[in-house]
Design an enzyme around this catalytic site. Sequence first.
Site, PDB file in Angstrom:
ATOM      1  CB  ALA A  62     -75.746   0.332  25.399  1.00 39.05           C
ATOM      2  CG  ASP A  63     -75.355   3.054  30.253  1.00 40.99           C
ATOM      3  OD1 ASP A  63     -76.572   2.497  30.413  1.00 40.99           O
ATOM      4  OD2 ASP A  63     -74.330   2.477  30.725  1.00 40.99           O
ATOM      5  CG  LEU A  64     -73.533   7.694  26.494  1.00 39.44           C
ATOM      6  CD1 LEU A  64     -72.144   8.033  25.659  1.00 39.44           C
ATOM      7  CD2 LEU A  64     -73.336   8.700  27.482  1.00 39.44           C
ATOM      8  CG  LEU A 109     -79.467   0.624  28.586  1.00 36.92           C
ATOM      9  CD1 LEU A 109     -80.547   1.239  29.370  1.00 36.92           C
ATOM     10  CD2 LEU A 109     -78.333   0.206  29.391  1.00 36.92           C
ATOM     11  N   GLY A 116     -80.186   7.111  26.981  1.00 36.29           N
ATOM     12  CA  GLY A 116     -80.315   8.600  27.562  1.00 36.29           C
ATOM     13  C   GLY A 116     -80.912   9.551  26.822  1.00 36.29           C
TER      14      GLY A 116
END
Length: 424
Positions: free
Chosen positions: A199-201, A231, A204
């Site tokens: 989710a973070d990636l 996210l 980003g």
Amino acid sequence: MTDNAANSGHEAANPTASRQQDTPGALDGVRVLDLSRVLAGPWSTQILADLGAEVIKIERPGAGDDTRSWGPPFVQRQDGSCDAAYYFVANRNKRSVALDISQPEGQAAVRQLAASAHVLVENFKVGGLAAYGLDYDSLKAINPALVYCSVTGFGQSGPYAPRAGYDFLIQGMSGLMSITGQPDGGPGAEPVKVGVATADLSAGLYATIGILAALRHAERTGEGQHLDISLLDCQVSLLANQAQNYLASGQPPRRLGNAHPNVVPYQVFAVADGLLILAVGNDGQFQRFCAEAGVPELARDPRYASNAARVENRDALIATLRPLLAARTGADWIACLEAAGVPCGPINTLDEVFADPHIRARNMAITMPLDEGGGTLPLVANPLRLSRTPPSYRMPPPGLGEHTLEVLAQIERNPAQYLTTDSE
């Protein structure tokens, strides 16, 4: 080795990355003010930095980015300081400035830096920077062309907007974990998170795409804008075919372990000496697989002749294939199926990944000088391959506040006035 060579795929594996950029990067001349921490925001700003942008990372004096302490393992510098390996994954090509933005002096410094920035990235809670006069509306008044990217767990609007968002929570709330893990009723049956912070990636990556689009708009019009990156939104978007399957059918997908909901056979099988991924993507590949497996009649069986039929009769087909695959080694299967054009492969551990001849040929591991004392740092390379403006590796991830005086001297003759006791 030059940066171009480091990205050509023709040099020796694990090259030492140059600290200098031989040719201007695609984003040369773009200044990014990075007020983000942990992973989603830093992942985006590192991509921008690899592509040539100047990235100034603003950190809390005395503590810095949360991930500096997210170890072990830790990486020690020549001066004795150390940071967690986690921190090094998303912070190269940046300069670190330690500022206490809760103090008027720190706020003034950020405003001065924002006045000449093209992009600002932050991941504070919704409204968190307004108290410091560093929200989009405040900085837009100073710099109308500013591209201001806010990355939060749930976005700037909606009932969950005030909540803090962490990757694990988002993987569960987005539905990703509901389709990841062994099927109900089997051994180890429970929802499982992905082994990296997907989710973070993904946030980003989407942030980077949005920033580049907004920069293009600002270049044409002189008008900046506010990017609202959530996210949860990003992870829901990455459900892709699984989400579309639900929207089209009204039936929530179920966990299938390593099997595919729409393609069969497309899963892990036990072989004589371990495990093998078999990824049959069309009917021609299935016919060739059956021929190599010595059962060409299976491809003519009406129950299995088309992918739709194979999905419908999944259980019977997989039960038939299991003993066939278990009778031979993984290397044997890979050799014959690759020759026949049937996709298959091993499940590598990370030591096997970085020893793989293809990964080595693609230079996916690089080494950077860590500091002036001669230390070195292994890093994962940027996967982008651009023939004219490839990513470059100019600076290793910085020590906390390493560039504070250098950067602030550019905006004030007496930079010490901005520094708190903790950051000196």
